[in-house]
Design a protein around this motif. Structure first.
Motif: not given
Length: 240
Positions: A45-46, A224-227, A11-12, A54-58
């Motif tokens: 935080q991931v 989403p990440g790049v395949p 993930g990005q 995947p998520f991020v917490n800021l």
């Protein structure tokens, strides 16, 4: 087989790009620059949910606020002290012996409030519009399982033995999924609270809200990440 030497982009998340979508600039704001002097910094935080998304917490500052859902149970008069330490607290399911006691709050050396109660809680529904904050500590493990209608007894273990610090605490009558876990928190003013799962963060609604309310947490899903594989390399798709 996955080559251990290769990185896979799961993930990005680019804070500057995501904040710009809400018309918030991070370029000249030192709160987004970890090495810049002064001012609390935005921490990240991931988190990965049960579906592996995947998520991020800021959070602005190092201590995210947790939400106090209710007023909890008041501590009895016995102090949780044993010489120079804060006594360990055990949770015991109703009609069980000491062999089923689970240590939920370890014994701690007496220190500052921040050391003994490292978690920061907030009551968002304050009458003056400002959140009321207080320190607490969250149980290190879930409470032992009990049936609906059951109770937990919380015991402080001192040199003089085990003594109850609350009356029997009933399991809340909430509709929950099977296998849900309950946690407890103990606040500096001597109140015990029950939480379905780990206590939730005080939510921020936007990047602006995040920066306006230090301690609030903005949760964002990662892109989403790049395949790593070219789709043209996959046979039998019927698209060649």
């Amino acid at each position: 087989m996955i080559d251990a030497s290769e990185d896979i982009v799961w993930g990005q998340f680019v804070p500057a790009r995501e904040a710009a979508l809400e018309h918030v600039s991070t370029e000249s704001d030192n709160r987004w620059k970890p090495l810049a002097p002064g001012q609390p910094k935005v921490q990240m935080q991931v988190e990965v949910d049960q579906r592996l998304n995947p998520f991020v917490n800021l959070c602005l500052g190092r201590v995210p606020y947790l939400v106090a859902e209710d007023e909890g149970y008041e501590l009895r008069q016995q102090a949780l002290t044993d010489g120079t330490a804060t006594a360990a607290v055990f949770a015991v399911p109703d009609q069980s012996g000491p062999e089923r006691a689970v240590e939920v709050f370890p014994a701690l050396p007496n220190g500052t409030v921040a050391e003994s109660y490292p978690d920061m809680f907030v009551r968002p529904a304050a009458t003056d519009g400002q959140p009321q904050e207080f320190r607490a500590r969250v149980s290190i493990v879930p409470l032992p399982e009990i049936p609906d209608g059951g109770t937990w007894t919380f015991l402080a273990r001192t040199l003089d033995g085990d003594s109850p610090v609350f009356g029997p605490v009933p399991k809340p009558e909430w509709q929950v999924e099977e296998g849900a876990s309950w946690f407890a928190s103990l606040s500096e003013d001597g109140r015990l609270r029950l939480h379905l799962g780990r206590p939730r963060y005080w939510p921020a609604r936007s990047f602006t809200d995040l920066l306006r309310n230090p301690g609030s947490v903005l949760r964002k899903e990662m892109r989403p990440g790049v395949p790593d594989l070219d789709p043209d390399w996959i046979p039998f798709t019927g698209e060649h």
